[in-house]
Motif scaffolding. Structure first.
Motif, PDB file in Angstrom:
ATOM      1  N   ILE A 123      52.564  -7.422  95.918  1.00 19.01           N
ATOM      2  CA  ILE A 123      52.740  -6.168  95.197  1.00 19.01           C
ATOM      3  C   ILE A 123      52.838  -6.455  93.699  1.00 19.01           C
ATOM      4  CG2 ILE A 123      53.812  -4.947  97.117  1.00 19.01           C
ATOM      5  CD1 ILE A 123      56.521  -5.438  95.796  1.00 19.01           C
ATOM      6  N   GLU A 124      52.522  -5.434  92.901  1.00 18.49           N
ATOM      7  CA  GLU A 124      52.570  -5.559  91.451  1.00 18.49           C
ATOM      8  C   GLU A 124      53.313  -4.371  90.865  1.00 18.49           C
ATOM      9  OE1 GLU A 124      48.403  -7.860  90.420  1.00 18.49           O
ATOM     10  OE2 GLU A 124      48.602  -5.739  89.915  1.00 18.49           O
ATOM     11  N   HIS A 146      49.321 -16.023  82.329  1.00 22.22           N
ATOM     12  CA  HIS A 146      49.914 -15.817  83.650  1.00 22.22           C
ATOM     13  C   HIS A 146      50.861 -16.976  83.908  1.00 22.22           C
ATOM     14  CE1 HIS A 146      46.948 -12.723  84.779  1.00 22.22           C
ATOM     15  NE2 HIS A 146      46.158 -13.411  83.981  1.00 22.22           N
ATOM     16  N   VAL A 147      52.122 -16.679  84.224  1.00 21.27           N
ATOM     17  CA  VAL A 147      53.086 -17.749  84.474  1.00 21.27           C
ATOM     18  C   VAL A 147      53.917 -17.461  85.718  1.00 21.27           C
ATOM     19  CG1 VAL A 147      53.276 -18.392  82.037  1.00 21.27           C
ATOM     20  CG2 VAL A 147      54.894 -16.788  83.001  1.00 21.27           C
ATOM     21  N   ASN A 148      54.437 -18.529  86.280  1.00 19.47           N
ATOM     22  CA  ASN A 148      55.380 -18.467  87.380  1.00 19.47           C
ATOM     23  C   ASN A 148      56.736 -18.125  86.776  1.00 19.47           C
ATOM     24  OD1 ASN A 148      57.301 -19.065  89.333  1.00 19.47           O
ATOM     25  ND2 ASN A 148      56.303 -20.944  89.992  1.00 19.47           N
ATOM     26  N   SER A 191      54.217  -9.586  89.534  1.00 16.81           N
ATOM     27  CA  SER A 191      53.687  -9.567  90.893  1.00 16.81           C
ATOM     28  C   SER A 191      54.531 -10.494  91.756  1.00 16.81           C
ATOM     29  CB  SER A 191      52.218 -10.004  90.916  1.00 16.81           C
ATOM     30  OG  SER A 191      52.070 -11.324  90.447  1.00 16.81           O
ATOM     31  N   ALA A 192      54.635 -10.139  93.016  1.00 19.64           N
ATOM     32  CA  ALA A 192      55.392 -10.946  93.966  1.00 19.64           C
ATOM     33  C   ALA A 192      54.664 -10.960  95.286  1.00 19.64           C
ATOM     34  CB  ALA A 192      56.802 -10.401  94.128  1.00 19.64           C
ATOM     35  N   VAL A 252      56.706 -15.365  92.496  1.00 20.96           N
ATOM     36  CA  VAL A 252      56.812 -14.296  91.505  1.00 20.96           C
ATOM     37  C   VAL A 252      56.084 -14.739  90.236  1.00 20.96           C
ATOM     38  CG1 VAL A 252      58.368 -12.795  90.224  1.00 20.96           C
ATOM     39  CG2 VAL A 252      59.080 -13.700  92.440  1.00 20.96           C
ATOM     40  N   ASN A 253      55.147 -13.918  89.800  1.00 21.25           N
ATOM     41  CA  ASN A 253      54.367 -14.234  88.604  1.00 21.25           C
ATOM     42  C   ASN A 253      54.443 -13.097  87.605  1.00 21.25           C
ATOM     43  OD1 ASN A 253      53.045 -16.838  89.329  1.00 21.25           O
ATOM     44  ND2 ASN A 253      52.338 -15.599  91.035  1.00 21.25           N
TER      45      ASN A 253
END
Length: 84
Positions: free
Chosen positions: A2-3, A41-43, A64-65, A33-34
């Motif tokens: 999901i975002e 884009h990172v963790n 997002s997860a 989770v990003n």
């Protein structure tokens, strides 16, 4: 997966402490989770990755997860980012 789109509203300059809290919050969830901001884009569980973003209040980003606890993770992280 999901975002959720959120607008950053962290305490002044969002450098060490607010980013560290965000990483700690993300780390308690099993889901991946990003965070995406622009072309980066990172963790969210990576302190170095998060520090490299340079979060700025008023900027939009996408969280997002993906995982069993993805909804809870996004709820807590989005709430922190938007209302700290």
């Amino acid at each position: 997966m999901i975002e959720r789109n959120v607008v950053v509203n962290l305490p002044q300059d969002a450098e060490a402490r607010p980013v560290a809290v965000l990483v700690q919050l993300a780390s308690k969830y099993d889901s991946k989770v990003n965070l995406a901001m622009g072309d980066k884009h990172v963790n969210v569980k990576s302190i170095m990755g998060m520090m490299s973003l340079g979060l700025v209040n008023g900027k939009g980003l996408t969280l997002s997860a993906d995982g069993a606890d993805e909804v809870a993770a996004l709820d807590e992280l989005a709430n922190y980012i938007q209302s700290a």
